[in-house]
Design an enzyme around this catalytic site. Structure first.
Site, PDB file in Angstrom:
ATOM      1  N   GLU A 163       0.856  -1.190   0.000  1.00 46.85           N
ATOM      2  CA  GLU A 163       0.000   0.000   0.000  1.00 46.85           C
ATOM      3  C   GLU A 163       0.892   1.241   0.000  1.00 46.85           C
ATOM      4  O   GLU A 163       1.795   1.369   0.830  1.00 46.85           O
ATOM      5  CB  GLU A 163      -0.894  -0.030   1.247  1.00 46.85           C
ATOM      6  N   ASN A 206      -3.488  -1.779   7.628  1.00 42.65           N
ATOM      7  CA  ASN A 206      -4.790  -2.326   7.231  1.00 42.65           C
ATOM      8  C   ASN A 206      -4.585  -3.832   7.202  1.00 42.65           C
ATOM      9  O   ASN A 206      -4.373  -4.431   6.156  1.00 42.65           O
ATOM     10  CB  ASN A 206      -5.215  -1.796   5.861  1.00 42.65           C
ATOM     11  N   GLU A 287     -10.920   4.448   8.933  1.00 39.42           N
ATOM     12  CA  GLU A 287     -11.052   4.055   7.532  1.00 39.42           C
ATOM     13  C   GLU A 287     -11.605   2.633   7.388  1.00 39.42           C
ATOM     14  O   GLU A 287     -11.094   1.819   6.631  1.00 39.42           O
ATOM     15  CB  GLU A 287      -9.691   4.163   6.818  1.00 39.42           C
ATOM     16  N   ARG A 320      -2.464   3.332  16.975  1.00 36.83           N
ATOM     17  CA  ARG A 320      -2.421   4.536  16.134  1.00 36.83           C
ATOM     18  C   ARG A 320      -3.560   5.510  16.443  1.00 36.83           C
ATOM     19  O   ARG A 320      -4.686   5.089  16.714  1.00 36.83           O
ATOM     20  CB  ARG A 320      -2.476   4.150  14.653  1.00 36.83           C
ATOM     21  N   LYS A 355       0.690  10.557  13.596  1.00 39.59           N
ATOM     22  CA  LYS A 355       1.327  11.123  12.399  1.00 39.59           C
ATOM     23  C   LYS A 355       1.808  12.543  12.685  1.00 39.59           C
ATOM     24  O   LYS A 355       1.207  13.249  13.501  1.00 39.59           O
ATOM     25  CB  LYS A 355       0.348  11.147  11.228  1.00 39.59           C
ATOM     26  N   ASP A 360      -2.723  14.245   7.120  1.00 34.41           N
ATOM     27  CA  ASP A 360      -2.193  13.001   6.550  1.00 34.41           C
ATOM     28  C   ASP A 360      -0.962  13.216   5.679  1.00 34.41           C
ATOM     29  O   ASP A 360      -1.081  13.220   4.454  1.00 34.41           O
ATOM     30  CB  ASP A 360      -3.300  12.316   5.718  1.00 34.41           C
ATOM     31  N   GLU A 382       4.844   9.255  14.046  1.00 33.82           N
ATOM     32  CA  GLU A 382       4.883   8.426  12.836  1.00 33.82           C
ATOM     33  C   GLU A 382       5.199   9.344  11.662  1.00 33.82           C
ATOM     34  O   GLU A 382       4.459  10.277  11.379  1.00 33.82           O
ATOM     35  CB  GLU A 382       3.516   7.746  12.633  1.00 33.82           C
ATOM     36  N   GLU A 388       3.990   9.163  -0.451  1.00 35.12           N
ATOM     37  CA  GLU A 388       2.599   9.042  -0.878  1.00 35.12           C
ATOM     38  C   GLU A 388       2.062  10.339  -1.483  1.00 35.12           C
ATOM     39  O   GLU A 388       1.354  10.315  -2.481  1.00 35.12           O
ATOM     40  CB  GLU A 388       1.725   8.628   0.317  1.00 35.12           C
TER      41      GLU A 388
HETATM   42  C1  GCU Z   1      -3.618   7.284   4.348  1.00 32.00           C
HETATM   43  C2  GCU Z   1      -3.260   6.369   3.213  1.00 32.00           C
HETATM   44  C3  GCU Z   1      -3.820   4.992   3.416  1.00 32.00           C
HETATM   45  C4  GCU Z   1      -3.370   4.471   4.768  1.00 32.00           C
HETATM   46  C5  GCU Z   1      -3.758   5.452   5.867  1.00 32.00           C
HETATM   47  C6  GCU Z   1      -3.199   5.086   7.213  1.00 32.00           C
HETATM   48  O1  GCU Z   1      -4.980   7.547   4.357  1.00 32.00           O
HETATM   49  O2  GCU Z   1      -3.721   6.900   2.019  1.00 32.00           O
HETATM   50  O3  GCU Z   1      -3.362   4.177   2.386  1.00 32.00           O
HETATM   51  O4  GCU Z   1      -3.936   3.234   5.033  1.00 32.00           O
HETATM   52  O5  GCU Z   1      -3.248   6.712   5.565  1.00 32.00           O
HETATM   53  O6  GCU Z   1      -2.208   5.696   7.611  1.00 32.00           O
HETATM   54  O7  GCU Z   1      -3.722   4.231   7.891  1.00 32.00           O
END
Ligand code: GCU
Length: 696
Positions: A163, A206, A287, A320, A355, A360, A382, A388
């Site tokens: 990812e 994820n 998410e 997190r 983060k 983000d 983090e 990205e």
């Molecule tokens: C961002 C990212 C995702 C990732 C997420 C995270 O949104 O685009 O791909 O999973 O951060 O840090 O959990």
């Protein structure tokens, strides 16, 4: 002499193996390893090979220290104790080391309390020989890392994809493990150890629950045993619903005894296979990921349940705070609102992983207000190493300056000087653990990171995790000397390109506090106009820039979402007031009229356009500098970087044109002098379909 293998970047920062020009006279006469039980074999091999390569000779190993020796020993050796104060040795802790010129012996001693520390000392010594002028006076070094857990987070999936990875497939070959072991695992471990990294999370946040099946744990065990000699502990991301998915339980409610027992048994199984397993990383209730809130419980309930299972084995939980729920509020405020009320509730083997910024990993964000605010709980930063939102592995962006800006940001949590580094590394709040994580940019590509210069971001992350107050320009120079060239003039030109590269990217993508202007799904090119039917508003750029006929920017001041309230004074007032808000964060915190006067007398509109142009101009400059490097850099490396800079320039112009043309539809003003006419048409840009496959 440069090595053949440097050509494709596969040798990382071990590529050059050339001495700094001042150090040729320092050739050791012998290597002495005081090592009764073979603990220092790896360290002494590294040292011997390193010295032989650097001095182009074959250095003798001897049993007694004599004039001109390099002497390797653990601190518990009776001879070492004669030369170094026991208090000093104790203070080294687990990972610290000493490199010292011992006058009485006319020799250099490298020592630490265990084998890992000695290995760090060896890598440091070899680095010094390559990167700075040293002499016996400067060899009086004590290094103790500031963070205890210095860890990479791989967002690698079990199917081999990564990812937000832009350097090929995952380096973990799950389908070949546990029988076949890729030689890359050891190389990876060695590279990490050489910059002080001591942990790695193997799989994506994820998380696929299957990582916790016995089948996969046996694979993890093999990776762990490859990494162990280099002092790298293995950790896993876990899916909170695992007890239900894998264990067949009705649910994963952390208050239920059977759920707690499931985790306890699973943890026991893990430690039977991997006795030095590090712990879990968890993304919960964000998410779409499952979490304790699915059962009316809190983040603390979930984290503590896992922490209790890990505690008997010394494991930790990195929970997190990247929570991102479909609520109607300002996304930048969400982590603080969810987590602050829980401070005081977390176990002492839990760290909250936050983060750097509140949204983000944007090219520039102000610090997240979580830093310094959670006082009773250890917070760990983090950072994202994979680019990205910064042009993937196509753009040359040295992230050292971003990391430094963040780590040195003052939170004011305990008055002036409470930098992020100090509130997280244990200097201000003292908790049993501390840590810092970097989302890895590593893949199967020969050069590991997709772009030769992206290796420098892995490198600088490790060096800052060891010492967050280190100077990132010095680190850039270290990297260039070890990786590309030792020619002084060339080194300084390349370092300059690196040092300016992040600001250039901020300028051509999101200047003055703008953020999230990219395509909402691929996160690559500019799409400030992006509208997606049925999408959540906070996925879309329009939610973040809020451009209209009056102005542009997200009002997070006290008249808007009041996100500023989450900061300590004087930051709160400084950000709140449009007159005192630093211009680099202006549109992050304020909706500003197009004709607002900026510090240099320009209107906001003009300044915005000029900033975009500045970004493009900086990339042009770096292209020019690089074109002069041809005779100094290996041909393949030179060409590959040159090609990437050409893409970067094309795309910097794409960003500039897209943003200024689109925002002009609101400002209705002409472009100021000094801004190049767009080469694109807005309507064409809007139709451009980004091809993600092309970039993977
Ligand atoms: C961002 C990212 C995702 C990732 C997420 C995270 O949104 O685009 O791909 O999973 O951060 O840090 O959990």
């Amino acid at each position: 002499m440069s090595l053949q293998a440097q050509i494709d970047g596969s040798n990382l920062w071990f590529a050059q193996s050339q001495l700094h020009s001042h150090n040729h006279s320092l050739q050791p006469k012998s290597l002495v390893v005081t090592d009764m039980d073979g603990k220092l074999t790896l360290a002494s091999n590294e040292l011997l090979n390193g010295l032989n390569q650097l001095f182009q000779t074959s250095i003798k190993q001897k049993s007694r220290v004599s004039k001109g020796s390099v002497w390797l020993s653990l601190t518990n050796n009776s001879e070492v104790i004669q030369f170094i104060d026991p208090q000093e040795l104790k203070a080294l802790g687990e990972d610290g080391f000493i490199i010292k010129y011992i006058d009485e012996k006319k020799s250099v001693l490298i020592t630490g309390n265990n084998q890992k520390a000695v290995l760090y000392g060896v890598f440091h010594y070899l680095r010094l020989l390559q990167t700075v002028a040293i002499d016996k006076d400067s060899l009086n070094i004590t290094e103790i890392p500031k963070y205890k857990v210095r860890i990479l987070n791989h967002w690698d999936n079990l199917d081999g994809s990564v990812e937000r990875g832009y350097a090929g497939r995952s380096i973990w070959k799950w389908d070949e493990l546990p029988t076949k072991v890729s030689p890359r695992y050891k190389k990876y471990a060695r590279a990490n150890a050489s910059i002080g990294i001591n942990g790695t999370v193997l799989n994506n946040v994820n998380a696929n629950p299957h990582i916790l099946t016995t089948e996969y744990l046996k694979k993890v065990m093999v990776i762990a045993s490859e990494l162990r000699p280099y002092g790298i502990q293995v950790y896993l991301s876990v899916n909170f619903a695992s007890p239900a998915v894998l264990g067949g339980l009705d649910d994963a409610n952390p208050k239920k005894e059977e759920v707690k027992d499931w985790w306890k048994n699973k943890v026991k199984e893990i430690y039977e296979l991997i006795p030095d397993f590090g712990g879990f990383l968890v993304k919960a209730n964000s998410e779409g990921q499952p979490g304790p809130m699915d059962y009316g419980c809190t983040h603390a309930d979930g984290a503590n349940m896992l922490a209790d299972a890990l505690k008997p084995y010394g494991g930790i939980v990195m929970w997190r705070a990247f929570v991102y729920n479909p609520k109607g509020w300002d996304r930048a405020k969400q982590a603080y609102e969810e987590f602050l009320p829980l401070d005081e509730q977390f176990r002492d083997n839990v760290m909250i992983q936050v983060k750097n910024g509140p949204v983000d990993f944007q090219p520039r964000e102000p610090l997240s207000p979580m830093f310094g605010a959670m006082k009773e709980t250890q917070v760990m930063p983090e950072l994202q190493i994979t680019q990205e939102y910064l042009g993937f592995s196509d753009h040359l962006v040295y992230l050292g300056t971003l990391y430094q800006e963040f780590l040195q940001s003052d939170t004011y949590a305990k008055g002036k000087g409470s930098t992020v580094a100090k509130v997280t590394d244990g200097s201000i709040y003292n908790h049993p653990v501390s840590g810092i994580a970097g989302v890895a940019n590593i893949g199967e590509d020969n050069n590991w990171c997709g772009h030769h210069f992206a290796q420098a971001n892995w490198y600088v992350f490790g060096r800052l995790a060891w010492n967050p107050d280190a100077d990132v320009k010095t680190i850039a120079e270290e990297w260039v000397r070890q990786t590309l060239t030792q020619k002084d003039k060339v080194v300084s030109s390349i370092v300059e390109v690196m040092m300016n590269s992040r600001e250039a990217t901020v300028n051509y993508m999101t200047p003055l506090g703008l953020h999230h202007l990219m395509g909402w799904d691929h996160h690559y090119g500019p799409e400030p106009w992006c509208v997606v039917e049925g999408a959540r508003p906070d996925w879309l750029p329009t939610y973040y820039h809020k451009a209209d006929s009056i102005g542009i920017g997200f009002d997070r001041s006290s008249t808007g979402s009041n996100a500023v309230k989450q900061y300590f004074e004087p930051l709160r007032s400084e950000f709140d007031n449009i007159a005192t808000c630093p211009e680099e964060y202006l549109l992050w915190f304020h909706h500003v009229p197009w004709n607002h006067k900026m510090e240099n007398g320009q209107t906001l509109w003009n300044q915005l356009c000029l900033k975009y142009q500045e970004g493009v101009d900086e990339v042009k400059k770096s292209q020019e500098v690089w074109s002069k490097m041809k005779t100094y850099i290996d041909e393949q490396q030179f060409k590959e970087v040159q090609e990437k800079i050409a893409i970067q320039l094309k795309e910097a112009i794409w960003w500039k044109d897209a943003c200024i043309l689109y925002f002009q539809t609101f400002s209705k003003q002409p472009f100021p002098e000094g801004v190049e006419e767009p080469v694109h048409k807005l309507e064409e840009l809007k139709k451009l379909k980004f091809d993600l496959k092309h970039h993977n």
